[in-house]
Scaffold this motif. Structure first.
Motif, PDB file in Angstrom:
ATOM      1  N   ARG A 193       0.997  -1.022  -0.195  1.00  0.00           N
ATOM      2  CA  ARG A 193       0.610   0.016   0.200  1.00  0.00           C
ATOM      3  C   ARG A 193       0.903   0.948   0.477  1.00  0.00           C
ATOM      4  O   ARG A 193       0.095   2.390  -0.658  1.00  0.00           O
ATOM      5  N   ARG A 194       2.023   1.053   0.218  1.00  0.00           N
ATOM      6  CA  ARG A 194       2.453   1.995   0.553  1.00  0.00           C
ATOM      7  C   ARG A 194       3.389   2.654  -0.582  1.00  0.00           C
ATOM      8  O   ARG A 194       3.926   3.741  -1.369  1.00  0.00           O
ATOM      9  N   GLU A 195       4.120   1.515  -1.195  1.00  0.00           N
ATOM     10  CA  GLU A 195       4.873   1.452  -2.702  1.00  0.00           C
ATOM     11  C   GLU A 195       3.644   2.425  -3.505  1.00  0.00           C
ATOM     12  O   GLU A 195       4.218   2.233  -4.636  1.00  0.00           O
ATOM     13  N   TYR A 196       2.313   1.275  -4.091  1.00  0.00           N
ATOM     14  CA  TYR A 196       1.289   1.610  -5.192  1.00  0.00           C
ATOM     15  C   TYR A 196       0.363   2.554  -4.459  1.00  0.00           C
ATOM     16  O   TYR A 196      -0.487   2.535  -3.851  1.00  0.00           O
ATOM     17  N   ASP A 197      -0.180   2.768  -5.633  1.00  0.00           N
ATOM     18  CA  ASP A 197      -1.784   3.278  -5.522  1.00  0.00           C
ATOM     19  C   ASP A 197      -3.088   2.621  -5.034  1.00  0.00           C
ATOM     20  O   ASP A 197      -4.117   1.971  -6.153  1.00  0.00           O
ATOM     21  N   LEU A 198      -2.622   2.097  -3.709  1.00  0.00           N
ATOM     22  CA  LEU A 198      -3.537   0.747  -3.361  1.00  0.00           C
ATOM     23  C   LEU A 198      -4.488   0.811  -2.768  1.00  0.00           C
ATOM     24  O   LEU A 198      -3.660   2.172  -1.452  1.00  0.00           O
ATOM     25  N   ALA A 199      -5.714   1.341  -2.479  1.00  0.00           N
ATOM     26  CA  ALA A 199      -6.403   0.356  -1.237  1.00  0.00           C
ATOM     27  C   ALA A 199      -6.686  -0.592  -0.754  1.00  0.00           C
ATOM     28  O   ALA A 199      -7.132  -1.301  -1.872  1.00  0.00           O
ATOM     29  N   VAL A 200      -6.529  -1.244   0.135  1.00  0.00           N
ATOM     30  CA  VAL A 200      -6.992  -2.247   0.857  1.00  0.00           C
ATOM     31  C   VAL A 200      -8.260  -2.045   1.790  1.00  0.00           C
ATOM     32  O   VAL A 200      -8.121  -1.500   3.075  1.00  0.00           O
ATOM     33  N   GLY A 239     -12.029   3.943  10.255  1.00  0.00           N
ATOM     34  CA  GLY A 239     -10.521   4.548   9.441  1.00  0.00           C
ATOM     35  C   GLY A 239      -9.638   3.625   9.188  1.00  0.00           C
ATOM     36  O   GLY A 239     -10.098   2.952   8.202  1.00  0.00           O
ATOM     37  N   ASP A 240      -8.594   3.245   9.306  1.00  0.00           N
ATOM     38  CA  ASP A 240      -8.148   2.942   8.941  1.00  0.00           C
ATOM     39  C   ASP A 240      -7.425   1.407   9.103  1.00  0.00           C
ATOM     40  O   ASP A 240      -6.678   0.920  10.126  1.00  0.00           O
ATOM     41  N   GLY A 241      -8.574   0.743   8.447  1.00  0.00           N
ATOM     42  CA  GLY A 241      -8.504  -1.105   9.136  1.00  0.00           C
ATOM     43  C   GLY A 241      -7.299  -1.847   9.080  1.00  0.00           C
ATOM     44  O   GLY A 241      -6.339  -2.303   9.863  1.00  0.00           O
ATOM     45  N   LEU A 242      -6.482  -1.181   8.516  1.00  0.00           N
ATOM     46  CA  LEU A 242      -5.111  -1.490   7.707  1.00  0.00           C
ATOM     47  C   LEU A 242      -3.920  -1.882   8.936  1.00  0.00           C
ATOM     48  O   LEU A 242      -3.301  -2.470   9.343  1.00  0.00           O
ATOM     49  N   ALA A 243      -3.890   0.037   8.741  1.00  0.00           N
ATOM     50  CA  ALA A 243      -3.432  -0.207  10.324  1.00  0.00           C
ATOM     51  C   ALA A 243      -3.835  -0.380  11.642  1.00  0.00           C
ATOM     52  O   ALA A 243      -2.751  -1.122  12.768  1.00  0.00           O
ATOM     53  N   PHE A 244      -4.846  -1.123  11.760  1.00  0.00           N
ATOM     54  CA  PHE A 244      -4.910  -1.102  13.081  1.00  0.00           C
ATOM     55  C   PHE A 244      -4.989  -2.603  13.473  1.00  0.00           C
ATOM     56  O   PHE A 244      -4.607  -3.261  14.006  1.00  0.00           O
ATOM     57  N   THR A 245      -5.817  -3.813  11.903  1.00  0.00           N
ATOM     58  CA  THR A 245      -4.671  -5.137  12.063  1.00  0.00           C
ATOM     59  C   THR A 245      -3.328  -5.597  12.318  1.00  0.00           C
ATOM     60  O   THR A 245      -2.772  -6.286  12.515  1.00  0.00           O
ATOM     61  N   ASP A 246      -2.435  -4.729  11.523  1.00  0.00           N
ATOM     62  CA  ASP A 246      -0.836  -4.639  11.870  1.00  0.00           C
ATOM     63  C   ASP A 246      -0.653  -4.231  12.720  1.00  0.00           C
ATOM     64  O   ASP A 246       0.337  -5.145  13.261  1.00  0.00           O
ATOM     65  N   GLU A 247      -0.553  -3.392  13.479  1.00  0.00           N
ATOM     66  CA  GLU A 247      -0.439  -3.500  15.215  1.00  0.00           C
ATOM     67  C   GLU A 247      -0.781  -4.259  15.878  1.00  0.00           C
ATOM     68  O   GLU A 247      -0.305  -4.827  16.894  1.00  0.00           O
ATOM     69  N   LEU A 307     -14.005  -5.886  16.655  1.00  0.00           N
ATOM     70  CA  LEU A 307     -12.793  -4.274  16.480  1.00  0.00           C
ATOM     71  C   LEU A 307     -12.425  -4.258  15.560  1.00  0.00           C
ATOM     72  O   LEU A 307     -12.261  -2.778  14.532  1.00  0.00           O
ATOM     73  N   GLY A 308     -11.683  -5.486  15.050  1.00  0.00           N
ATOM     74  CA  GLY A 308     -10.686  -4.820  13.509  1.00  0.00           C
ATOM     75  C   GLY A 308     -12.176  -4.619  12.459  1.00  0.00           C
ATOM     76  O   GLY A 308     -12.241  -3.457  11.467  1.00  0.00           O
ATOM     77  N   ILE A 309     -12.848  -5.120  12.657  1.00  0.00           N
ATOM     78  CA  ILE A 309     -14.931  -4.585  12.290  1.00  0.00           C
ATOM     79  C   ILE A 309     -14.534  -2.950  12.008  1.00  0.00           C
ATOM     80  O   ILE A 309     -15.077  -2.346  10.923  1.00  0.00           O
ATOM     81  N   ALA A 310     -14.740  -3.089  13.308  1.00  0.00           N
ATOM     82  CA  ALA A 310     -15.299  -1.583  13.291  1.00  0.00           C
ATOM     83  C   ALA A 310     -14.112   0.067  13.269  1.00  0.00           C
ATOM     84  O   ALA A 310     -14.176   0.866  12.898  1.00  0.00           O
ATOM     85  N   ALA A 311     -12.653  -1.025  13.517  1.00  0.00           N
ATOM     86  CA  ALA A 311     -11.649  -0.174  12.595  1.00  0.00           C
ATOM     87  C   ALA A 311     -11.903   0.326  11.459  1.00  0.00           C
ATOM     88  O   ALA A 311     -11.839   1.393  10.825  1.00  0.00           O
ATOM     89  N   SER A 312     -12.263  -0.931  10.536  1.00  0.00           N
ATOM     90  CA  SER A 312     -12.248  -1.029   9.189  1.00  0.00           C
ATOM     91  C   SER A 312     -12.892  -0.230   8.587  1.00  0.00           C
ATOM     92  O   SER A 312     -13.488   0.690   7.526  1.00  0.00           O
ATOM     93  N   GLU A 313     -14.163   0.054   9.494  1.00  0.00           N
ATOM     94  CA  GLU A 313     -15.455   1.348   8.606  1.00  0.00           C
ATOM     95  C   GLU A 313     -15.564   2.239   9.813  1.00  0.00           C
ATOM     96  O   GLU A 313     -15.530   3.766   9.208  1.00  0.00           O
TER      97      GLU A 313
END
Length: 216
Positions: free
Chosen positions: A27-34, A114-122, A106-112
């Motif tokens: 996501r950092r490298e490409y114009d990509l929404a996850v 804000g940045d669900g990938l950042a939450f999932t990563d951390e 919580l993962g679903i709430a985060a994705s809905e």
């Protein structure tokens, strides 16, 4: 043009965790929404799964995730406590589960919100990287959420008293996963085509690149 890909994910899946860093880099490298779409792990979806599989499956899994982590430079250790309560002798899955439903919701709430990938990563790194014991206690989860830009208390307020609502959302994610052509995690789905496993990320990138995926 931004490309969109769904990431079907389980917070109990070691391979999901092993895939996360690579997907963050993409996501950092490409114009990509996850779009992170959490599902319940197979042990919750099918409580008889681990009692029915070949007895060599679990020892192989444990060996494989350690070597994949070592090969990729990703620290990994089986979580303490396990996100899914399980009798390691009988492989039975108790109906009462103290962690996995909350994590998934919580993962679903985060994705809905804000940045669900950042939450999932951390959160996944906090659970799986071996540095945090008793990750469910103290402020470990709150600090992981904060690093991703979330207030854990706010996310908890969104899911509190909404168990059936979020269970339905998990079911919708699971149905979408199967509609894409697979049932397991981690799966990336692009244009409803499934790319299953942490070793198929580059294949998904190849497919998107053929459709014009651009570097940032």
């Amino acid at each position: 043009m931004t490309h969109n890909v769904d990431l079907f994910y389980s917070y109990r899946s070691p391979y999901s965790y092993l895939a996360t860093g690579r997907i963050v880099d993409l996501r950092r490298e490409y114009d990509l929404a996850v779009n992170v779409r959490p599902v319940y792990p197979i042990a919750i979806r099918n409580p008889d799964f681990f009692s029915a599989i070949n007895p060599l499956w679990i020892p192989y899994l444990l060996k494989d995730i350690m070597r994949v982590g070592e090969m990729n430079g990703t620290p990994i250790s089986w979580p303490s406590p396990d996100p899914v309560a399980m009798n390691n002798v009988t492989r039975e899955i108790p109906k009462e589960q103290p962690h996995i439903h909350r994590l998934t919701h919580l993962g679903i709430a985060a994705s809905e919100t804000g940045d669900g990938l950042a939450f999932t990563d951390e959160v996944s790194r906090m659970i799986w990287n071996g540095d945090t014991k008793d990750w469910h206690e103290g402020d470990h989860l709150a600090r992981a959420a904060e690093r991703a830009g979330f207030d854990l208390a706010h996310l908890d307020s969104l899911i509190e008293g909404q168990f059936e609502t979020y269970t339905q959302k998990v079911g919708e994610n699971q149905a979408a996963l199967e509609a894409s052509g697979h049932w397991g995690v981690p799966t990336l789905a692009y244009n409803n085509e499934a790319f299953f496993g942490q070793d198929r990320i580059d294949t998904c990138v190849w497919r998107m690149s053929n459709d014009g995926l651009a570097a940032r």
